[in-house]
Design an enzyme around this catalytic site. Structure first.
Site, PDB file in Angstrom:
ATOM      1  NE  ARG A  42       0.012   1.630   3.404  1.00  0.00           N
ATOM      2  CZ  ARG A  42       0.981   2.493   3.554  1.00  0.00           C
ATOM      3  NH1 ARG A  42       2.245   2.098   3.741  1.00  0.00           N
ATOM      4  NH2 ARG A  42       0.756   3.787   3.558  1.00  0.00           N
ATOM      5  N   GLY A  43       0.216   2.404  -0.174  1.00  0.00           N
ATOM      6  CA  GLY A  43       0.970   3.637  -0.386  1.00  0.00           C
ATOM      7  C   GLY A  43       1.023   3.880  -1.898  1.00  0.00           C
ATOM      8  CB  ALA A  44       0.140   6.859  -3.908  1.00  0.00           C
ATOM      9  NE  ARG A  84      -6.215   0.774  -1.859  1.00  0.00           N
ATOM     10  CZ  ARG A  84      -5.588   1.330  -0.829  1.00  0.00           C
ATOM     11  NH1 ARG A  84      -4.281   1.164  -0.672  1.00  0.00           N
ATOM     12  NH2 ARG A  84      -6.246   2.058   0.050  1.00  0.00           N
ATOM     13  CD  GLN A 131      -3.144   2.902   6.739  1.00  0.00           C
ATOM     14  OE1 GLN A 131      -3.730   3.289   7.752  1.00  0.00           O
ATOM     15  NE2 GLN A 131      -3.774   2.681   5.601  1.00  0.00           N
ATOM     16  CG  ASP A 142      -3.226   8.154  -1.678  1.00  0.00           C
ATOM     17  OD1 ASP A 142      -3.128   8.709  -0.570  1.00  0.00           O
ATOM     18  OD2 ASP A 142      -2.855   6.989  -1.895  1.00  0.00           O
ATOM     19  CG  ASN A 179      -2.550  11.758   2.144  1.00  0.00           C
ATOM     20  OD1 ASN A 179      -2.001  10.832   1.542  1.00  0.00           O
ATOM     21  ND2 ASN A 179      -2.203  12.085   3.371  1.00  0.00           N
ATOM     22  CE  LYS A 180      -5.112   5.806   4.251  1.00  0.00           C
ATOM     23  NZ  LYS A 180      -6.103   4.915   3.580  1.00  0.00           N
TER      24      LYS A 180
HETATM   25  O1  MRU Z   1      -4.604   3.185   2.057  1.00  0.00           O
HETATM   26  P1  MRU Z   1      -3.131   3.437   1.946  1.00  0.00           P
HETATM   27  O2  MRU Z   1      -2.361   2.962   3.119  1.00  0.00           O
HETATM   28  O3  MRU Z   1      -2.574   2.942   0.623  1.00  0.00           O
HETATM   29  O4  MRU Z   1      -3.013   5.035   1.926  1.00  0.00           O
HETATM   30  C1  MRU Z   1      -1.729   5.610   1.849  1.00  0.00           C
HETATM   31  C2  MRU Z   1      -1.760   7.084   1.937  1.00  0.00           C
HETATM   32  O5  MRU Z   1      -2.786   7.713   1.997  1.00  0.00           O
HETATM   33  C3  MRU Z   1      -0.441   7.792   1.828  1.00  0.00           C
HETATM   34  O6  MRU Z   1      -0.447   8.971   2.578  1.00  0.00           O
HETATM   35  C4  MRU Z   1      -0.169   8.140   0.354  1.00  0.00           C
HETATM   36  O7  MRU Z   1      -0.349   7.015  -0.454  1.00  0.00           O
HETATM   37  C5  MRU Z   1       1.187   8.665   0.139  1.00  0.00           C
HETATM   38  S1  MRU Z   1       2.402   7.391   0.332  1.00  0.00           S
HETATM   39  C6  MRU Z   1       3.902   8.042  -0.115  1.00  0.00           C
END
Ligand code: MRU
Length: 356
Positions: free
Chosen positions: A71-73, A105, A206, A247, A257-258
């Site tokens: 996970r993470g963009a 996703r 996270q 994201d 973002n999250k």
């Molecule tokens: O649902 P996730 O854990 O994939 O969400 C991740 C985030 O929102 C991060 O802040 C974003 O992807 C940036 S990661 C460098």
């Protein structure tokens, strides 16, 4: 998904020449190509267990992305690129593999960006070996972008500052080093950051599970806060910056973002705390006009109804579980990409930096 324009830097470049002790920081590589399969550090189990998953086809990579094993963009874009390589090696029809991976996703545009880049190479006649080089380039470029953003972002932070971050934006979420967490790594190394606070980031935790794990591995002292403690923390004067990743960044600078990021931006503005978004150009989507056009992923309500697999909410209760939100551009003080820094992003500055 950005063009190639260079951004005029809004501060002297010499400030960005922060010495980094790369041997001390950033040892985790959560996405690893092993020649014939993709090895992923299962982020659902950290920090309790460091277990690796081997993906041997595009369907397994898709599932790992959908289930948040990776996970993470930026990391999901990189993993998807390797998924395309696996499909090509096995003779799986590429259109089917691309469609499956793309649907894993909806919010992080890095996924679509990486797949479009792989598709363009495939349509230009690239064979598996050449697609493998493209996936490796996507991964290598992300790491380089993160190191650059780390220096650029840290240079904006006054010595001995406190920062608050949200979610996990570190090595686990990228090719390595991280976006917002990269700025924090560089800021700590340069003694610009004295205090790091991390929101726990309900419901997947996270921040609690992943960011705290990364920071402690690097020997960076950090304190965890409940998401709901952020306003009180800012009121206390302990933090001067909120530093977050992204994201998807729309053409007007609105930033997905999250979930929880938006409320941090509102509270930061109220308290005079600066708000920094750190993301590579691969997170910029100039085809999406504003935040209102960004699809926000809704996940299973069950993720909110229990903790660690144990039901905590009364049977029959319902829940609403959007996992991202949109911070309006007007609440963002600086946006840091590997191309440079944009102060108070808006449609005009985004167009100048990333327009075609
Ligand atoms: O649902 P996730 O854990 O994939 O969400 C991740 C985030 O929102 C991060 O802040 C974003 O992807 C940036 S990661 C460098």
């Amino acid at each position: 998904m950005a063009g190639d324009a260079e951004i005029a830097l809004t501060f002297p470049l010499s400030d960005a020449n922060i010495p980094m002790d790369d041997d001390r920081y950033d040892h985790v590589r959560a996405v690893q190509w092993r020649g014939d399969h993709l090895r992923l550090l299962d982020q659902r189990l950290l920090p309790r267990e460091e277990r690796w998953i081997d993906c041997r086809n595009a369907a397994e990579v898709t599932q790992a992305i959908r289930d948040l094993a990776v996970r993470g963009a930026p990391a999901i874009g990189i993993a998807a690129a390797w998924g395309v390589v696996l499909a090509a090696r096995q003779g799986t029809p590429l259109d089917a593999a691309l469609g499956m991976l793309r649907a894993a996703r909806p919010t992080a545009v890095n996924l679509m960006w990486a797949l479009d880049r792989m598709k363009a190479r495939a349509e230009a006649g690239a064979e598996a070996a050449s697609l493998e080089r493209e996936a490796q380039a996507i991964q290598d470029e992300d790491l380089a972008a993160n190191r650059r953003m780390g220096a650029l972002g840290a240079a904006l932070i006054a010595p001995h500052s406190g920062v608050l971050t949200h979610c996990n934006t570190g090595s686990l979420a990228t090719a390595g080093y991280g976006t917002a967490l990269g700025v924090i790594r560089a800021g700590v190394a340069a003694q610009r950051i004295d205090h790091v606070y991390a929101c726990e980031t309900r419901p997947w935790l996270q921040g609690a599970r992943l960011t705290m794990w990364e920071l402690l591995r690097d020997g960076i002292d950090a304190q965890l806060i409940a998401d709901s403690a952020a306003a009180f923390l800012m009121h206390s004067g302990a933090v001067q910056w909120v530093v977050v990743g992204a994201d998807r960044i729309a053409a007007n600078g609105d930033t997905a973002n999250k979930i929880g990021t938006y409320q941090l931006a509102v509270v930061a503005r109220h308290h005079g705390v600066k708000f920094m978004v750190v993301a590579p150009a691969s997170t910029v989507d100039m085809h999406t006009g504003s935040g209102a056009d960004i699809e926000i992923e809704l996940r299973d309500a069950g993720e909110l109804l229990g903790v660690g697999g144990v039901r905590t909410v009364v049977e029959g209760a319902r829940a609403w579980n959007p996992v991202f939100d949109v911070t309006p551009a007007g609440l963002i003080d600086v946006m840091v990409t590997e191309r440079g820094v944009i102060e108070r992003p808006d449609g005009q500055s985004m167009q100048a930096a990333f327009g075609r």
